[in-house]
Design a protein around this motif. Structure first.
Motif, mmCIF file in Angstrom:
data_model
loop_
_atom_site.group_PDB
_atom_site.id
_atom_site.type_symbol
_atom_site.label_atom_id
_atom_site.label_comp_id
_atom_site.label_asym_id
_atom_site.label_seq_id
_atom_site.Cartn_x
_atom_site.Cartn_y
_atom_site.Cartn_z
ATOM 1 N N GLN A 141 40.295 -28.484 43.008
ATOM 2 C CA GLN A 141 39.951 -29.878 43.327
ATOM 3 C C GLN A 141 41.266 -30.638 43.524
ATOM 4 O O GLN A 141 42.126 -30.655 42.647
ATOM 5 C CB GLN A 141 39.123 -30.547 42.219
ATOM 6 C CG GLN A 141 38.923 -32.049 42.506
ATOM 7 C CD GLN A 141 37.792 -32.711 41.731
ATOM 8 O OE1 GLN A 141 36.639 -32.335 41.893
ATOM 9 N NE2 GLN A 141 38.109 -33.708 40.906
ATOM 10 N N GLN A 194 34.647 -31.030 44.782
ATOM 11 C CA GLN A 194 34.912 -32.468 44.678
ATOM 12 C C GLN A 194 33.806 -33.050 43.813
ATOM 13 O O GLN A 194 32.769 -33.463 44.291
ATOM 14 C CB GLN A 194 34.965 -33.132 46.063
ATOM 15 C CG GLN A 194 35.481 -34.570 46.008
ATOM 16 C CD GLN A 194 36.883 -34.665 45.417
ATOM 17 O OE1 GLN A 194 37.806 -33.995 45.885
ATOM 18 N NE2 GLN A 194 37.054 -35.456 44.360
ATOM 19 N N VAL A 245 37.001 -33.844 50.921
ATOM 20 C CA VAL A 245 35.890 -32.973 51.339
ATOM 21 C C VAL A 245 36.035 -32.644 52.828
ATOM 22 O O VAL A 245 35.946 -31.482 53.232
ATOM 23 C CB VAL A 245 34.535 -33.677 51.057
ATOM 24 C CG1 VAL A 245 33.375 -32.915 51.688
ATOM 25 C CG2 VAL A 245 34.321 -33.815 49.551
ATOM 26 N N VAL A 268 32.492 -25.709 50.196
ATOM 27 C CA VAL A 268 32.742 -26.884 49.356
ATOM 28 C C VAL A 268 31.546 -27.129 48.438
ATOM 29 O O VAL A 268 30.397 -27.091 48.884
ATOM 30 C CB VAL A 268 33.000 -28.126 50.239
ATOM 31 C CG1 VAL A 268 33.090 -29.389 49.388
ATOM 32 C CG2 VAL A 268 34.283 -27.954 51.054
ATOM 33 N N ALA A 291 30.278 -30.131 46.097
ATOM 34 C CA ALA A 291 30.654 -31.529 45.881
ATOM 35 C C ALA A 291 29.468 -32.362 45.417
ATOM 36 O O ALA A 291 28.312 -32.060 45.729
ATOM 37 C CB ALA A 291 31.211 -32.114 47.194
ATOM 38 N N ILE A 328 29.803 -38.402 50.652
ATOM 39 C CA ILE A 328 29.824 -36.928 50.633
ATOM 40 C C ILE A 328 28.578 -36.303 51.283
ATOM 41 O O ILE A 328 28.710 -35.372 52.085
ATOM 42 C CB ILE A 328 30.087 -36.396 49.199
ATOM 43 C CG1 ILE A 328 31.535 -36.719 48.811
ATOM 44 C CG2 ILE A 328 29.815 -34.895 49.103
ATOM 45 C CD1 ILE A 328 31.936 -36.332 47.405
ATOM 46 N N VAL A 367 28.551 -33.001 53.491
ATOM 47 C CA VAL A 367 28.022 -31.757 52.929
ATOM 48 C C VAL A 367 26.506 -31.790 53.066
ATOM 49 O O VAL A 367 25.818 -32.516 52.351
ATOM 50 C CB VAL A 367 28.437 -31.596 51.448
ATOM 51 C CG1 VAL A 367 27.759 -30.373 50.834
ATOM 52 C CG2 VAL A 367 29.947 -31.494 51.330
#
Ligand code: UDP
Length: 411
Positions: free
Chosen positions: A230, A313, A324, A334, A336, A342, A346
């Motif tokens: 991270q 994250q 990210v 990733v 997160a 985010i 994502v």
């Protein structure tokens, strides 16, 4: 002050066509051609440091190369002005506003000084963030449109500060926010612009594998074993201790190392406290690497991201979460938190994995470590998603289409 061109490495549009394909660049040129002879002004409050300056440093030269006369002006002010705007910034994020009403006078006085000092004669003006918001009083009827580009989260502002700023914002031709969740109810049209990264910058460009290897070695990280990373300022909202806890759960089942890298602990007393707490949580585990990086370490960050097996994250709150974007661009799987911007990046099980807890983070990291083919697929999809939506060229395209829209509306 007018910023000439501060980019140390001046990437041209042609360089971007190497990354994005020539069709994308041709599209930008076609849009820009319809704005021939038009001019733009960007105004913010700093030429260096911070995400806004980083983005303007690329957007401004690219606009110029596209044939649109673009000026970048930086608002000036004394320490008293920046003390007020810092307090405004915190209050707009929901903190109490402790200053007396003199603060509003200070803000207006510097706004007026800058209105007198700067030139406002371009077709379009883009005013970034609250500091220069009151410059709108300088708008003349000969200009086509002024837009306010807000980069901060305005979803729960301190009412007193917002009541002061809102009448200025309502005089613009439009307002741009980075997420629907950050927007306010306003009298002017609102537009969604995502932040973006520069694929050719030192933080994001391709690196020689040997440079990545040397960087890992420099930090005593073993390249042959999985690396979970991270990258974040040492700030409680980034939940570094939650990351350590998640790693400790994973470690019971799978061998891996944890890298927590960030800066700011030298000049931010709170970051120092967080750094100490993280050190305590990590205990004597030699596989936890806590790296306090110098403030400007783009190549190191790039190499650490590229050398990682999984990027985490685990923020408790987040603006957009550029770390990210950077991880996805490097084709990394990733994991997160589903906070702030985010989830726009994502998409669960498609471009990465979203989580809501320490246990969830541990579960998903374990899953990725034992399913490398899926991890790779997520990374590839994440890279494509960033290519389509979150690169600096997308920001340029977004500005061009907005300007065309204002022209069409005859404003
Ligand atoms: N970053 C950095 N040094 C650090 C930690 C982070 O340069 O020690 C960079 C990181 O690569 C990213 C940005 O700072 O580009 C952080 O942006 P993000 O939106 O993730 O979080 P913020 O710090 O703005 O809350």
């Amino acid at each position: 002050m007018t910023v000439a061109s501060t980019a140390a490495h001046a990437s041209t549009l042609e360089d971007y066509s190497g990354v994005l394909g020539s069709a994308e660049i041709a599209e930008l040129r076609a849009l820009a051609a319809r704005l021939e002879g038009r001019s733009t002004q960007m105004v913010n409050s700093t030429a260096v440091g911070g995400g806004v300056a980083e983005m303007l440093n690329r957007i401004v030269p690219l606009m110029r190369e596209l044939g649109i006369e673009t000026r970048w002006d930086v608002m000036t002010g004394g320490e008293d002005f920046f003390a007020v705007t810092k307090a405004f910034h915190n209050a707009l994020h929901g903190e109490d506003f402790q200053m007396s009403d003199d603060a509003f006078d200070t803000f207006l006085r510097y706004s007026e000084e800058n209105r007198a000092r700067l030139r406002f004669d371009t077709d379009f003006a883009v005013i970034h963030d609250p500091q220069p918001a009151a410059l709108i009083d300088a708008r003349s009827d000969r200009q086509t449109a002024w837009v306010w580009r807000c980069h901060i989260d305005l979803s729960r502002p301190n009412q007193k500060v917002w009541n002061f700023l809102e009448p200025f914002v309502n005089r613009y031709d439009g307002a741009i926010f980075s997420s629907p969740a950050f927007a306010r109810r306003l009298r002017v049209p609102q537009y969604l612009f995502f932040p973006s990264i520069d694929p050719l910058s030192e933080k994001n460009r391709e690196l020689e594998p040997s440079f990545v290897a040397t960087t890992l070695e420099r930090f005593h990280i073993d390249p042959r074993r999985p690396i979970v990373t991270q990258i974040s300022r040492f700030d409680r909202l980034k939940d570094p201790i939650g990351v350590v806890r998640a790693y400790q759960i994973v470690k019971r089942y799978s061998d891996c190392q944890l890298v927590l890298a960030g800066g700011g602990a030298d000049d931010d007393p709170e970051a120092n406290v967080v750094l100490e707490e993280v050190g305590e949580a990590a205990g004597k585990d030699g596989d936890i690497h806590i790296l306090n990086l110098p403030p400007w370490s783009p190549l190191e960050i790039n190499a650490l991201q590229r050398g990682s097996t999984v990027i985490i994250q685990k923020s408790l709150r987040e603006g957009f979460g550029l770390t990210v974007t950077e991880g996805l661009w490097k084709k990394k799987p990733v994991v997160a938190s589903a906070v702030g911007g985010i989830p726009a990046q994502v998409i669960h099980k498609h471009t990465g994995l979203l989580v809501h807890s320490v246990e969830g983070t541990a579960y998903q990291v374990r899953f990725l470590l034992s399913n490398p083919a899926i991890a790779q697929r997520l990374g590839e999809a994440g890279h494509q998603h960033v290519r389509e939506h979150f690169l600096i060229t997308s920001s340029v395209r977004r500005f061009l289409t907005l300007f065309l829209h204002f022209l069409k509306n005859g404003q």
